[in-house]
Design an enzyme around this catalytic site. Structure first.
Site, PDB file in Angstrom:
ATOM      1  N   GLU A 271      -9.995 -49.740  -1.957  1.00 31.93           N
ATOM      2  CA  GLU A 271     -10.031 -50.984  -2.734  1.00 31.93           C
ATOM      3  C   GLU A 271     -11.251 -51.850  -2.446  1.00 31.93           C
ATOM      4  OE1 GLU A 271      -6.443 -53.395  -3.108  1.00 31.93           O
ATOM      5  OE2 GLU A 271      -5.290 -51.627  -2.561  1.00 31.93           O
TER       6      GLU A 271
ATOM      7  N   ASP B 116      -4.508 -49.622  -0.841  1.00 27.11           N
ATOM      8  CA  ASP B 116      -3.624 -50.197   0.190  1.00 27.11           C
ATOM      9  C   ASP B 116      -2.208 -49.621   0.140  1.00 27.11           C
ATOM     10  OD1 ASP B 116      -5.650 -51.718   1.165  1.00 27.11           O
ATOM     11  OD2 ASP B 116      -5.029 -53.592   0.232  1.00 27.11           O
TER      12      ASP B 116
ATOM     13  N   ASP C 131       0.916 -50.441  -0.201  1.00 27.26           N
ATOM     14  CA  ASP C 131       2.035 -51.243  -0.698  1.00 27.26           C
ATOM     15  C   ASP C 131       2.134 -51.037  -2.208  1.00 27.26           C
ATOM     16  OD1 ASP C 131      -0.142 -52.634  -1.687  1.00 27.26           O
ATOM     17  OD2 ASP C 131       0.149 -54.410  -0.430  1.00 27.26           O
TER      18      ASP C 131
ATOM     19  N   GLU D 228       1.323 -52.926  -4.688  1.00 19.96           N
ATOM     20  CA  GLU D 228       0.101 -53.306  -5.400  1.00 19.96           C
ATOM     21  C   GLU D 228      -0.940 -52.198  -5.281  1.00 19.96           C
ATOM     22  OE1 GLU D 228      -1.129 -56.319  -7.957  1.00 19.96           O
ATOM     23  OE2 GLU D 228       0.677 -56.344  -6.712  1.00 19.96           O
TER      24      GLU D 228
ATOM     25  N   TYR E 134      -1.847 -52.763   8.794  1.00 17.20           N
ATOM     26  CA  TYR E 134      -1.811 -53.437   7.500  1.00 17.20           C
ATOM     27  C   TYR E 134      -1.021 -54.736   7.585  1.00 17.20           C
ATOM     28  CZ  TYR E 134      -1.774 -53.884   2.417  1.00 17.20           C
ATOM     29  OH  TYR E 134      -1.971 -54.320   1.125  1.00 17.20           O
TER      30      TYR E 134
ATOM     31  N   ARG F 143       0.200 -56.761   5.212  1.00 13.19           N
ATOM     32  CA  ARG F 143       1.226 -57.129   4.213  1.00 13.19           C
ATOM     33  C   ARG F 143       2.446 -56.244   4.434  1.00 13.19           C
ATOM     34  NH1 ARG F 143      -3.622 -57.565   1.227  1.00 13.19           N
ATOM     35  NH2 ARG F 143      -4.019 -59.720   0.614  1.00 13.19           N
TER      36      ARG F 143
ATOM     37  N   HIS G 262       5.873 -49.367   6.045  1.00 11.32           N
ATOM     38  CA  HIS G 262       4.931 -49.309   7.146  1.00 11.32           C
ATOM     39  C   HIS G 262       5.340 -50.264   8.253  1.00 11.32           C
ATOM     40  CE1 HIS G 262       3.376 -52.396   4.400  1.00 11.32           C
ATOM     41  NE2 HIS G 262       3.213 -51.431   3.530  1.00 11.32           N
TER      42      HIS G 262
END
Length: 690
Positions: free
Chosen positions: A9, A85, A87, A89, A298, A300, A343
């Protein structure tokens, strides 16, 4: 030679990963989302509601060159890995990339790593999987929901009450703040009193507070009641009871997104948005001399789970550094619902990489946040602190006074976390039952109950999390939105609703109370979680919402009173209409009520302000003027003399942020509407940070 393309990203992450892989790999970035819902079609939604909510995606204007370059890279590659990433998103971005770049979504080309380290990246590349369509659908449902509510509610409120916007979760956050303000305004303080006695023995000062009369709880409500008791007391006290106990103080689990934002707010005074920005850099990779590596996992996440390897490594580290008795047990989450365990919790990627050992490579804010994350992770696996607690009951004419004390006998996890969690010894002297004590002083004090406190950023995040509203990754943007929209303002580091915020909340509650509330919003989050695991369906969830929302919207358009602009009492010099006060992007202004037929805007006479200096060219006084790029200093003899003083403030000011599109430093510039953040590589890169 086989050429593998890895798409991530962010540019900074691509630079880090590229250093881990050999010449067979090329790493590039999508620079975030490459496409989004269009703003065309019925209502500008970009969604065909009548056709099973079919979304219409278009490539973002600022990403057309990025997509062009990505297509070229994909064409030249033998195999493509999507490493966005870990997640929902990120999963959605991978799916959008596959759709636009013509990558087979049935292939195992999705790689996920929770930390940007060489071992984690290589392991992920060796274990690719297919894109998780359920996760994609969950993100898509959220995006469509937010678009429908955001566009339709905002359009209604702009037309009726001139509010700027409304959102699914943003409106619930505003409601919480407004409801707390109502509680504060309605609060009636109540008087109460305290009586305390001071003592000293063996050079230890302590105090005891009146608690009971003959074992019955006492509440002192007024001065007369307090005075009657106070006059019946003397300085002679008898130790009636002593209770000693052992207590444990447990460490907290490793950070999740929301607790990191809360702790960074209260301990480091970082705003949620700032915390996430710094954490992003720590995750994506920092140059620490001999290597570039992601320092934390990570950021989030709402899981406190830690990997077995990290637990094993950390317990060994604790035992070697502090002793076997400092090793504690693993924390297990008690919260079962609304938790995504994809995660780990937020932790350092290596326990051996202590904050002090890499301090020289970190900016001050990065060091502070990394030190906090490091301490919290290691403390979560350490033994509890142990305290000796003592409780005293002192008798004075059947009035019982209570004193409490505690002493740390084993610091446990506080050995590493004491900087963030204070524990002060409260000493009491050694006493025996029936022992006599002489008070040095007895004081009576008046107090009043206080209203509930306004929400600080940390408390608002905690409330949203505990209520199941929104996702941890969205809290920073939610808060940023209601502040930017001027629905709330910060007063003593706490949120107070503005007039606009109160009015917006009132109208939303009047017409949309059944969906703008904690329970319904939390239920929608649960439905999104169910879609993510294949237990609910995109169309089913959106249909249920639309069936509930549309009748409310129609009723609001029909019955919500439209607020008319306030008249100034003046008439328009161009058409004779009434002049009214209107709200604009940059504040209130006076204009003709017959807009758009008449576009007259009243310009206030500009006050002449002298700078105190004279023009170096003609000697006339210098004055402050306003131009399209803000205020500047110029000669008062204009247009005869056109001298303008060069303002060094207009030069770009560096920040510690990097451009999400090209990785260059972000700077603060001055423009026609004031200061703004932009890429320092302009005009090559035209990124502007909103």
């Amino acid at each position: 030679m086989v050429k593998n393309l890895v798409i991530v990203e962010s540019p900074s992450k691509s630079k880090t990963i590229e250093k881990y892989l050999g010449s067979h790999y090329e790493v590039t970035s999508s620079k975030g989302h490459i496409r989004d819902l269009a703003t065309t079609g019925k209502g500008g939604l970009g969604i065909d509601i009548e056709n099973d909510f079919k979304p219409n995606y278009i490539i973002n204007k600022d990403k057309k060159d990025v997509v062009k370059q990505l297509k070229k890279c994909v064409k030249e590659a033998d195999y493509v890995y999507l490493a966005t990433d870990p997640d929902r998103e990120g999963e959605a971005i991978s799916w959008h990339l596959a759709e636009v770049l013509g990558i087979d979504t049935n292939q195992a080309n999705r790689v996920v790593f929770n930390e940007v380290t060489k071992d984690a990246v290589i392991q992920a590349l060796n274990n690719p999987r297919q894109i998780d369509k359920n996760l994609v659908k969950s993100q898509e449902t959220r995006r469509v929901l937010d678009r429908i509510i955001g566009f339709k509610l905002s359009k209604l409120l702009q037309k009726k009450i001139k509010s700027k916007s409304a959102g699914r979760v943003q409106s619930v956050a505003l409601r919480l703040i407004c409801e707390r303000e109502k509680e504060i305004e309605a609060f009636q303080p109540e008087e109460y009193w305290k009586i305390k006695a001071q003592f000293e023995k063996n050079d230890i000062d302590f105090e005891a507070e009146l608690d009971k009369y003959k074992n019955k709880k006492i509440e002192l409500k007024n001065a007369q009641q307090t005075e009657e008791i106070y006059t019946s007391l003397n300085k002679n006290f008898i130790v009636e009871d002593i209770k000693k106990s052992k207590k444990k103080r447990m460490s907290k689990p490793p950070f999740i997104t929301s607790t990191l934002q809360q702790e960074a707010s209260s301990k480091l005074n970082f705003k949620a948005k700032r915390t996430m920005s710094i954490a992003q850099k720590l995750y994506e990779g920092i140059d620490i001399g001999d290597e570039t590596v992601g320092l934390i996992t990570y950021m989030r996440t709402d899981s406190i789970r830690l990997s077995d390897s990290f637990i094993s490594e950390t317990k060994q580290y604790i035992e070697e550094k502090y002793g076997k008795n400092y090793v504690g047990s693993v924390k297990v989450s008690k919260k079962k619902e609304n938790v995504q365990d994809a995660h780990e919790g937020i932790r350092p990627t290596s326990i051996k990489r202590t904050p002090e050992s890499i301090k020289e490579f970190l900016k001050p804010e990065e060091y502070k946040l990394y030190a906090l994350i490091y301490a919290r992770a290691i403390a979560s696996l350490m033994a509890p602190a142990q305290l000796d607690a003592t409780s005293l009951i002192l008798n004075n004419n059947d009035y019982l006074f209570k004193a409490n004390g505690s002493v740390i006998v084993f610091d446990g996890y506080l050995r590493v976390y004491s900087a963030y969690e204070k524990q002060k010894d409260e000493l009491l002297p050694e006493l025996s039952v029936q022992e006599s004590l002489i008070s040095q002083d007895i004081q009576k004090t008046q107090h009043f109950t206080k209203p509930p406190a306004r929400y600080s950023e940390a408390k608002l995040i905690r409330e949203l999390e505990e209520s199941g509203v929104g996702r941890p990754s969205t809290y920073a943007s939610i808060i940023d939105t209601i502040v930017t929209r001027r629905y709330v303002e910060l007063v003593d580091k706490a949120f107070k609703p503005t007039e606009s915020g109160v009015l917006t909340n009132e109208k939303l509650l009047e017409f949309f109370e059944s969906i703008i509330n904690i329970e319904y919003t939390a239920q929608m989050e649960k439905e999104l979680d169910e879609i993510a695991v294949g237990e609910d369906d995109y169309v089913h969830a959106l249909t249920n919402f639309e069936d509930k929302f549309e009748p409310l919207l129609e009723n609001a358009y029909d019955k919500m009173e439209q607020i008319q602009p306030e008249k100034t009492g003046e008439t328009c010099p161009e058409c004779g209409g009434d002049l009214v006060i209107r709200k604009g992007k940059y504040g209130d202004f006076v204009a003709c009520s017959n807009y758009p037929t008449c576009k007259f805007i009243k310009k206030e006479p500009e006050e002449i302000r002298y700078t105190g200096e004279n023009c170096p060219k003609c000697g006339s006084p210098m004055i402050f003027k306003k131009g399209r790029f803000g205020e500047f200093e110029a000669c008062s003899a204009y247009p005869t003399c056109k001298y303008i003083k060069n303002d060094r403030k207009s030069e770009p000011k560096e920040t510690d942020e990097v451009c999400p599109n090209c990785g260059s430093p972000i700077v603060i510039k001055r423009g026609r509407f004031g200061e703004f953040k932009a890429c320092s590589a302009y005009p090559k890169c035209k990124t502007i940070i909103k």
